[in-house]
Scaffold this motif. Structure first.
Motif, short mmCIF file in Angstrom:
data_model
loop_
_atom_site.label_atom_id
_atom_site.label_comp_id
_atom_site.label_asym_id
_atom_site.label_seq_id
_atom_site.Cartn_x
_atom_site.Cartn_y
_atom_site.Cartn_z
N UNK A 110 11.49 6.43 2.83
CA UNK A 110 11.72 5.44 1.63
C UNK A 110 10.53 5.85 0.74
N UNK A 111 9.35 6.07 1.23
CA UNK A 111 8.24 6.37 0.26
C UNK A 111 8.61 7.80 -0.44
N UNK A 112 8.97 8.87 0.18
CA UNK A 112 9.21 10.12 -0.28
C UNK A 112 10.20 9.79 -1.54
N UNK A 113 11.28 8.97 -1.26
CA UNK A 113 12.38 8.63 -2.47
C UNK A 113 11.70 8.24 -3.63
N UNK A 114 10.82 7.26 -3.48
CA UNK A 114 10.00 6.60 -4.81
C UNK A 114 9.06 7.53 -5.26
N UNK A 115 8.52 8.45 -4.35
CA UNK A 115 7.54 9.34 -4.93
C UNK A 115 8.31 10.52 -5.75
N UNK A 116 9.59 10.80 -5.28
CA UNK A 116 10.43 11.54 -6.13
C UNK A 116 10.73 11.17 -7.40
N UNK A 117 11.05 9.78 -7.48
CA UNK A 117 11.43 9.28 -8.79
C UNK A 117 10.12 9.13 -9.76
N UNK B 84 9.97 4.04 -15.01
CA UNK B 84 9.66 4.79 -13.58
C UNK B 84 9.40 3.99 -12.57
N UNK B 85 8.52 2.77 -12.74
CA UNK B 85 7.90 2.03 -11.83
C UNK B 85 9.36 1.35 -10.98
N UNK B 86 10.04 0.87 -11.95
CA UNK B 86 11.39 -0.02 -11.69
C UNK B 86 12.38 1.08 -10.87
N UNK B 87 12.53 2.16 -11.35
CA UNK B 87 13.32 3.13 -10.67
C UNK B 87 12.85 3.56 -9.37
N UNK B 88 11.41 3.77 -9.32
CA UNK B 88 10.77 4.18 -7.79
C UNK B 88 10.91 3.03 -7.00
N UNK B 89 10.83 1.80 -7.42
CA UNK B 89 10.73 0.68 -6.65
C UNK B 89 12.43 0.52 -5.78
N UNK B 90 13.29 0.88 -6.98
CA UNK B 90 14.65 0.83 -6.60
C UNK B 90 14.93 1.74 -5.40
N UNK B 91 14.31 3.05 -5.73
CA UNK B 91 14.56 4.23 -4.64
C UNK B 91 14.06 3.67 -3.43
N UNK B 92 12.69 3.07 -3.30
CA UNK B 92 12.23 2.88 -1.86
C UNK B 92 12.97 1.92 -1.36
N UNK B 93 13.16 0.67 -2.12
CA UNK B 93 13.90 -0.57 -1.43
C UNK B 93 15.42 -0.26 -1.01
N UNK B 94 16.14 0.65 -2.07
CA UNK B 94 17.41 0.95 -1.57
C UNK B 94 17.56 2.10 -0.17
N UNK B 95 16.65 3.18 -0.26
CA UNK B 95 16.63 3.92 0.98
C UNK B 95 16.31 3.23 2.32
N UNK B 96 15.16 2.25 2.15
CA UNK B 96 14.95 1.36 3.19
C UNK B 96 15.93 0.65 3.94
N UNK C 246 0.78 -0.97 0.00
CA UNK C 246 0.10 0.02 -0.02
C UNK C 246 0.74 1.25 -0.06
N UNK C 247 2.11 1.09 0.67
CA UNK C 247 2.84 2.34 0.82
C UNK C 247 3.40 2.59 -0.63
N UNK C 248 4.04 1.83 -1.26
CA UNK C 248 4.47 1.72 -2.59
C UNK C 248 3.32 2.26 -3.58
N UNK C 249 2.22 1.77 -3.67
CA UNK C 249 1.21 2.38 -4.47
C UNK C 249 1.02 3.76 -4.17
N UNK C 250 0.71 4.19 -2.94
CA UNK C 250 0.80 5.45 -2.71
C UNK C 250 1.89 6.19 -3.06
N UNK C 251 2.98 5.79 -2.98
CA UNK C 251 4.20 6.78 -3.60
C UNK C 251 4.18 6.80 -4.92
N UNK C 252 3.82 5.99 -5.59
CA UNK C 252 3.63 6.09 -7.02
C UNK C 252 2.40 7.17 -7.48
N UNK C 253 1.40 7.20 -6.87
CA UNK C 253 0.36 7.81 -7.72
C UNK C 253 -0.02 8.98 -6.88
#
Length: 447
Positions: free
Chosen positions: A146-153, A176-188, A96-103
């Motif tokens: 982590x969510x804000x990192x994904x949101x930024x991407x 963009x999805x892959x980059x945002x996922x990498x950002x959230x996973x990487x920061x976390x 749910x967090x990643x879905x919110x970060x994307x949209x």
């Protein structure tokens, strides 16, 4: 600073900030926790500066409702997880967090994180005496960053704008999805890894990033979260079916964890005695049923003078010795060999399809590997010179038809190794005048 396990965390003033156990942390850990918490607070303030549309608030509300429903339906799973605190913890909030970060814009994205973890604390965390309040705050802070990192991407790549208008554009948005996922996973992973490094004494630096299974599950959550984001971009209600999928996945993860706990020794991570016996019986039966002649090897291994180690260094160091020896065993035997702990300082290894000569080479390799171990004694020194006595039995050289008989033969060779001076390998003879006398072995569940 703790509260009763059967009382809310608020009882007894546990949420009185000056009384938090946070302030008793080592200086480096305290500075790091405060830095992350402060960074998250600043990020929340900055996120409030941007505009938010009514549709974004609607999507945020739907995602929050779905997350709450998911966590509410799986609350019994979390309580079982709390009661088995030695298990890896997987909460599946990232869907749910990643879905919110994307949209979503930044503000509703961070409020979604806060809502999810506040609800989770209310349902489960407030009953958990092992999680003081500052840990809950730190977890929320990490997930916000982590969510804000994904949101930024997502914003920089144009993905969020495309999702908001319901017009995802194919390959570029996939990037963009892959980059945002990498950002959230990487920061976390980075934030968690740093706090582990500065607060826990690691045997291997790789332990700071978690196991391959844990990371794969996290990546799976991010993939599911991306599909939730695509669904709500078309219509917010399309997120509802994912609640069922998330609860089912949550339950499956718990079952796997409990099965793993039931099979393994929680001190060494090896198979426990019961599971090893079951696997060994099946392998012996398979070996006997083969159309072509086949052999099976069995090692009984005992740590020499282990009581002296406990008496001299204490049980904490003794446990470290057992863990290091267990890792040495697992790393030294062949892929496919079964290593188990029988309890105390005794281990067993099952070696399918092994000839006597190869079994002796492996046994000597194990003995040499253990002899070369150097283990921290928690007082600035090292525990060295460890020895193991190893008894080897090869079926069908041993005239036995049962696992108990082969075990008894290996046991006999083990005690012969001890009688002859320890730290050596002995092989059970093919003939004997008397029946082997297997030692009665009871799994040491508490060890």
């Amino acid at each position: 600073m703790g509260h009763r396990a059967d009382a809310p965390a608020g009882a007894g003033g546990a949420w009185c900030v000056p009384r938090w156990s946070l302030w008793s942390l080592p200086a480096r850990a305290l500075a790091y926790v405060l830095l992350v918490d402060s960074g998250a607070a600043i990020a929340v303030v900055l996120s409030a500066l941007g505009p938010v549309t009514a549709r974004s608030w609607l999507i945020a509300g739907v995602l929050a409702g779905c997350a709450v429903a998911h966590l509410h339906c799986s609350r019994w799973i979390e309580r079982i997880r709390r009661d088995h605190s030695h298990l890896p913890h997987v909460d599946l909030c990232s869907i749910w967090i990643f879905a919110g970060a994307l949209v979503l814009p930044p503000l509703p994205a961070v409020l979604l994180v806060a809502t999810i973890y506040l609800h989770r604390w209310w349902m489960v965390g407030r009953w958990d005496a092992s999680r003081p309040p500052h840990r809950c705050v730190f977890t929320v802070s990490m997930m916000i960053l982590a969510a804000l990192a994904a949101n930024g991407v997502s914003t920089a790549s144009g993905l969020r704008e495309h999702l908001q208008h319901g017009t995802p554009s194919g390959p570029l948005d996939l990037v963009g999805i892959v980059g945002a996922a990498a950002a959230q996973w990487g920061v976390n992973s980075l934030l968690v890894g740093v706090v582990i490094v500065i607060t826990v004494k690691l045997r291997k630096i790789g332990e700071a990033v978690g196991s391959a299974g844990d990371n794969l599950l996290e990546v799976g959550q991010l993939a599911l979260g991306s599909f939730v984001a695509l669904a709500v971009a078309w219509w917010p209600g399309f997120a509802l079916p994912m609640v069922v999928a998330a609860v089912a996945l949550h339950r499956t993860v718990l079952i796997h964890q409990l099965e793993l706990a039931a099979r393994t020794d929680n001190k060494t991570g090896l198979l426990n005695a019961e599971s090893w016996h079951l696997q060994a019986r099946l392998e012996l039966q398979r070996t006997r049923d083969r159309q072509t002649p086949a052999t099976l090897g069995l090692f009984m291994i005992d740590v020499d003078h282990f009581k002296d180690i406990n008496d001299r260094y204490g049980h904490q160091v003794g446990d470290s010795v057992l863990r290091e020896i267990a890792e040495a065993l697992a790393a030294t035997v062949r892929r496919g060999d079964s290593v188990g702990r029988f309890g105390g300082e005794e281990f067993a290894v099952l070696l399918p399809m092994v000839e006597r000569a190869e079994a002796l080479v492996i046994a000597e390799r194990v003995r040499s590997r253990v002899l070369g171990l150097k283990i921290d004694d928690c007082a600035g020194g090292l525990v060295t010179g460890l020895g193991v006595s190893i008894g080897v039995a090869i079926w069908p050289e041993i005239d036995e038809d049962t696992l108990e008989g082969v075990l008894a033969a290996a046991d006999s060779a083990l005690y012969e190794a001890k009688r002859l001076g320890r730290d050596q390998v002995q092989v059970a003879g093919a003939q004997r005048r008397l029946r082997w006398a297997p030692a009665t072995r009871v799994p040491h569940v508490a060890d």
